[in-house]
Design a protein around this motif. Structure first.
Motif, PDB file in Angstrom:
ATOM      1  N   GLN A  77     -52.985  35.333   8.754  1.00 13.81           N
ATOM      2  CA  GLN A  77     -53.212  35.841  10.113  1.00 13.81           C
ATOM      3  C   GLN A  77     -52.457  37.148  10.306  1.00 13.81           C
ATOM      4  OE1 GLN A  77     -53.743  33.023  13.028  1.00 13.81           O
ATOM      5  NE2 GLN A  77     -54.228  34.565  14.559  1.00 13.81           N
ATOM      6  N   LEU A  78     -53.183  38.156  10.751  1.00 14.11           N
ATOM      7  CA  LEU A  78     -52.608  39.505  10.839  1.00 14.11           C
ATOM      8  C   LEU A  78     -51.351  39.541  11.708  1.00 14.11           C
ATOM      9  CD1 LEU A  78     -53.092  42.440   9.888  1.00 14.11           C
ATOM     10  CD2 LEU A  78     -54.272  42.813  12.055  1.00 14.11           C
ATOM     11  N   LEU A  79     -51.376  38.870  12.868  1.00 12.19           N
ATOM     12  CA  LEU A  79     -50.213  38.926  13.766  1.00 12.19           C
ATOM     13  C   LEU A  79     -49.004  38.188  13.190  1.00 12.19           C
ATOM     14  CD1 LEU A  79     -49.101  39.998  16.411  1.00 12.19           C
ATOM     15  CD2 LEU A  79     -50.090  38.038  17.592  1.00 12.19           C
ATOM     16  N   ASP A  80     -49.237  37.176  12.366  1.00 11.31           N
ATOM     17  CA  ASP A  80     -48.121  36.495  11.674  1.00 11.31           C
ATOM     18  C   ASP A  80     -47.349  37.501  10.831  1.00 11.31           C
ATOM     19  OD1 ASP A  80     -49.427  34.204  12.562  1.00 11.31           O
ATOM     20  OD2 ASP A  80     -49.571  33.271  10.583  1.00 11.31           O
ATOM     21  N   MET A  81     -48.077  38.435  10.264  1.00  6.21           N
ATOM     22  CA  MET A  81     -47.472  39.451   9.403  1.00  6.21           C
ATOM     23  C   MET A  81     -46.954  40.618  10.246  1.00  6.21           C
ATOM     24  SD  MET A  81     -47.906  42.580   7.842  1.00  6.21           S
ATOM     25  CE  MET A  81     -49.607  43.060   7.623  1.00  6.21           C
ATOM     26  N   ALA A  82     -47.848  41.167  11.076  1.00  4.72           N
ATOM     27  CA  ALA A  82     -47.512  42.381  11.836  1.00  4.72           C
ATOM     28  C   ALA A  82     -46.378  42.140  12.825  1.00  4.72           C
ATOM     29  CB  ALA A  82     -48.754  42.881  12.562  1.00  4.72           C
ATOM     30  N   GLY A  83     -46.320  40.933  13.430  1.00  4.27           N
ATOM     31  CA  GLY A  83     -45.288  40.652  14.434  1.00  4.27           C
ATOM     32  C   GLY A  83     -43.883  40.850  13.880  1.00  4.27           C
ATOM     33  N   PRO A  84     -43.489  40.029  12.904  1.00  2.41           N
ATOM     34  CA  PRO A  84     -42.127  40.186  12.382  1.00  2.41           C
ATOM     35  C   PRO A  84     -41.903  41.493  11.621  1.00  2.41           C
ATOM     36  CG  PRO A  84     -43.280  38.393  11.246  1.00  2.41           C
ATOM     37  CD  PRO A  84     -44.145  38.812  12.391  1.00  2.41           C
ATOM     38  N   VAL A  85     -42.899  41.949  10.870  1.00  3.18           N
ATOM     39  CA  VAL A  85     -42.709  43.191  10.108  1.00  3.18           C
ATOM     40  C   VAL A  85     -42.414  44.346  11.062  1.00  3.18           C
ATOM     41  CG1 VAL A  85     -43.892  44.937   8.678  1.00  3.18           C
ATOM     42  CG2 VAL A  85     -44.061  42.502   8.075  1.00  3.18           C
ATOM     43  N   ASP A  86     -43.215  44.484  12.096  1.00  3.68           N
ATOM     44  CA  ASP A  86     -43.030  45.597  13.026  1.00  3.68           C
ATOM     45  C   ASP A  86     -41.757  45.425  13.846  1.00  3.68           C
ATOM     46  OD1 ASP A  86     -43.569  47.953  14.285  1.00  3.68           O
ATOM     47  OD2 ASP A  86     -45.590  47.432  14.882  1.00  3.68           O
ATOM     48  N   SER A 101     -57.747  40.633   2.550  1.00  3.78           N
ATOM     49  CA  SER A 101     -58.232  40.605   3.924  1.00  3.78           C
ATOM     50  C   SER A 101     -57.477  39.561   4.721  1.00  3.78           C
ATOM     51  CB  SER A 101     -59.728  40.291   3.957  1.00  3.78           C
ATOM     52  OG  SER A 101     -60.443  41.425   3.501  1.00  3.78           O
ATOM     53  N   ALA A 102     -57.021  39.974   5.896  1.00  4.99           N
ATOM     54  CA  ALA A 102     -56.397  39.036   6.825  1.00  4.99           C
ATOM     55  C   ALA A 102     -57.499  38.394   7.658  1.00  4.99           C
ATOM     56  CB  ALA A 102     -55.400  39.779   7.703  1.00  4.99           C
ATOM     57  N   SER A 103     -57.099  37.595   8.655  1.00  2.44           N
ATOM     58  CA  SER A 103     -58.093  36.965   9.523  1.00  2.44           C
ATOM     59  C   SER A 103     -58.678  37.968  10.508  1.00  2.44           C
ATOM     60  CB  SER A 103     -57.451  35.803  10.269  1.00  2.44           C
ATOM     61  OG  SER A 103     -56.307  36.261  10.969  1.00  2.44           O
ATOM     62  N   SER A 104     -58.079  39.140  10.615  1.00  2.00           N
ATOM     63  CA  SER A 104     -58.642  40.232  11.413  1.00  2.00           C
ATOM     64  C   SER A 104     -58.128  41.538  10.828  1.00  2.00           C
ATOM     65  CB  SER A 104     -58.221  40.102  12.882  1.00  2.00           C
ATOM     66  OG  SER A 104     -56.829  40.289  13.004  1.00  2.00           O
ATOM     67  N   GLY A 105     -58.762  42.637  11.232  1.00  2.00           N
ATOM     68  CA  GLY A 105     -58.272  43.949  10.800  1.00  2.00           C
ATOM     69  C   GLY A 105     -58.772  44.349   9.428  1.00  2.00           C
ATOM     70  N   PRO A 106     -58.421  45.561   9.009  1.00  2.00           N
ATOM     71  CA  PRO A 106     -58.889  46.100   7.728  1.00  2.00           C
ATOM     72  C   PRO A 106     -58.156  45.461   6.546  1.00  2.00           C
ATOM     73  CG  PRO A 106     -57.385  47.639   8.750  1.00  2.00           C
ATOM     74  CD  PRO A 106     -57.564  46.507   9.725  1.00  2.00           C
ATOM     75  N   PRO A 107     -58.794  45.417   5.357  1.00  5.37           N
ATOM     76  CA  PRO A 107     -58.105  44.895   4.170  1.00  5.37           C
ATOM     77  C   PRO A 107     -56.833  45.696   3.894  1.00  5.37           C
ATOM     78  CG  PRO A 107     -60.434  45.288   3.730  1.00  5.37           C
ATOM     79  CD  PRO A 107     -60.142  45.898   5.064  1.00  5.37           C
ATOM     80  N   LEU A 108     -55.815  45.013   3.406  1.00  4.28           N
ATOM     81  CA  LEU A 108     -54.533  45.667   3.138  1.00  4.28           C
ATOM     82  C   LEU A 108     -54.296  45.714   1.630  1.00  4.28           C
ATOM     83  CD1 LEU A 108     -52.125  46.633   5.026  1.00  4.28           C
ATOM     84  CD2 LEU A 108     -50.963  44.595   4.198  1.00  4.28           C
ATOM     85  N   THR A 109     -53.998  46.898   1.125  1.00  4.24           N
ATOM     86  CA  THR A 109     -53.741  47.036  -0.301  1.00  4.24           C
ATOM     87  C   THR A 109     -52.284  46.688  -0.590  1.00  4.24           C
ATOM     88  OG1 THR A 109     -55.361  48.809  -0.373  1.00  4.24           O
ATOM     89  CG2 THR A 109     -53.901  48.620  -2.262  1.00  4.24           C
ATOM     90  N   PRO A 110     -52.043  45.711  -1.452  1.00  3.82           N
ATOM     91  CA  PRO A 110     -50.652  45.370  -1.786  1.00  3.82           C
ATOM     92  C   PRO A 110     -49.941  46.559  -2.427  1.00  3.82           C
ATOM     93  CG  PRO A 110     -52.172  43.676  -2.582  1.00  3.82           C
ATOM     94  CD  PRO A 110     -53.006  44.846  -2.156  1.00  3.82           C
ATOM     95  N   THR A 111     -48.626  46.594  -2.314  1.00  2.00           N
ATOM     96  CA  THR A 111     -47.843  47.641  -2.964  1.00  2.00           C
ATOM     97  C   THR A 111     -47.282  47.150  -4.296  1.00  2.00           C
ATOM     98  OG1 THR A 111     -45.863  46.921  -1.782  1.00  2.00           O
ATOM     99  CG2 THR A 111     -47.152  48.693  -0.772  1.00  2.00           C
ATOM    100  N   ASP A 112     -47.227  45.825  -4.470  1.00  2.00           N
ATOM    101  CA  ASP A 112     -46.620  45.246  -5.670  1.00  2.00           C
ATOM    102  C   ASP A 112     -47.366  43.975  -6.072  1.00  2.00           C
ATOM    103  OD1 ASP A 112     -44.327  46.445  -3.874  1.00  2.00           O
ATOM    104  OD2 ASP A 112     -43.541  46.475  -5.927  1.00  2.00           O
TER     105      ASP A 112
END
Ligand SMILES: *[C@@H]1O[C@H](CO)[C@@H](O)[C@H](O)[C@H]1NC(C)=O
Length: 229
Positions: free
Chosen positions: A17-26, A66-77
Motif C-alpha cells: 500500500q502506497l501510504l504505508d510506505m509514503a507515510g513513514p518515509v516522508d 507496483s503499489a496498490s495505487s500510484g506509478p510503479p516504483l523502481t527499486p534502488t537496490d
C-alpha cells in the motif's frame, strides 16, 4: 554536535500500500538534514543534529514494483546490492502474500545482523513478515481488519503475540504499526526516542500533523472479543 547517519531500507513487496510506505518515509525525511533547511524556522541546533537519512528501496530485482495505487516504483537496490542497514521499513501488501525464499532469507539476514537497529512494519507488513520467523516471540501490531479476518479464517501466526489495542508499538528492535495511517504515528514515535522536542515540533508544524500515541487507540474496537493469541 554532529549529524547521525541512518541507513534505511524500504522493502518493496508486490502490491504494497502506497501510504504505508509514503507515510513513514516522508514523515521521517521531514526531520532529515536534507529536508530541514527548507523549513523556514529551522535553527542551527536542529540543522546540526538532524539525521542524514540514506534511503534504499529494495526488491529482489530492479524491475519496477507496483503499489496498490500510484506509478510503479523502481527499486534502488536488490537483495544482493543493498548495504548493511540500520533500519528496515516494510509497508503492507496482501496480508496472505506468500514470500519467495529469497525475500525470507533477505529479511532474516538483515534482522540478525548485529548492527541492525530496528524493523518497522506498517499495516499488514507484520502479518507477511511473520512468515520469516523474525517476529517470533515479539509483541506486534498489524492492520486490525486484516487480523480479525485472519482470526476468523484460522490463519493467525501464533508464534507472534498480536496486539489488539495499540495504534503502534515498540518491542525491542521491532516497531510495528496498525493500519495504513498508523505508519506515520509509528514514525513519529520512533523519532521521539531520537530527536529533541524542538526538532519534532518543527516537523509537526511543517507537516501540520499531531501524531497519535500508541495508546489509547480508537480503532481497538475492531478487535474487541476477537481471539488473537
Ligand atoms: C512457529 O515456530 C515453530 C518453531 O520454530 C515453527 O516450526 C513453526 O513453523 C512456526 N509457525 C509458523 C506459523 O510460522
Amino acid at each position: 554536535m554532529s549529524n547521525p547517519v541512518w541507513t534505511f531500507g524500504v522493502l518493496l513487496l508486490p502490491g504494497y500500500q502506497l501510504l504505508d510506505m509514503a507515510g513513514p518515509v516522508d514523515y521521517l525525511q521531514i526531520h532529515s538534514r536534507e529536508f530541514t533547511p527548507m523549513i523556514p524556522d529551522a535553527t542551527p541546533d536542529i540543522l546540526n543534529t538532524a539525521p542524514i537519512i540514506k534511503w534504499h528501496f529494495i526488491a529482489e530485482d530492479l524491475n519496477p514494483v507496483s503499489a496498490s495505487s500510484g506509478p510503479p516504483l523502481t527499486p534502488t537496490d536488490t537483495f544482493e546490492t543493498a548495504p548493511k542497514l540500520d533500519y528496515l521499513i516494510v509497508p503492507g501488501p496482501d496480508p496472505y502474500q506468500v514470500l519467495p525464499e529469497a525475500t525470507i532469507k533477505f529479511v532474516q539476514k538483515v534482522f540478525n545482523e548485529p548492527s541492525f537497529r530496528g524493523l518497522l512494519t506498517v499495516c499488514s507488513g507484520s502479518m507477511v513478515i511473520a512468515q520469516t520467523g523474525v517476529l517470533d516471540g515479539y509483541k506486534v501490531c498489524s492492520n486490525k481488519v486484516c487480523l480479525k479476518d485472519a482470526a476468523k479464517k484460522g490463519l493467525i501466526n501464533h508464534n507472534v503475540t498480536w496486539l489488539a489495542d495499540k495504534r503502534w508499538y515498540q518491542d525491542g528492535k521491532v516497531w510495528s504499526a496498525s493500519g495504513v495511517t498508523a505508519g506515520i504515528d509509528l514514525a513519529a514515535g520512533f523519532l521521539a526516542t531520537k530527536l529533541s522536542e524542538k526538532a519534532q515540533k518543527l516537523a509537526q508544524d511543517a507537516a501540520e500533523y499531531y501524531p497519535n500515541p500508541s495508546f489509547p487507540d480508537r480503532f481497538a474496537r475492531i478487535l474487541e472479543g476477537v481471539k488473537l493469541n
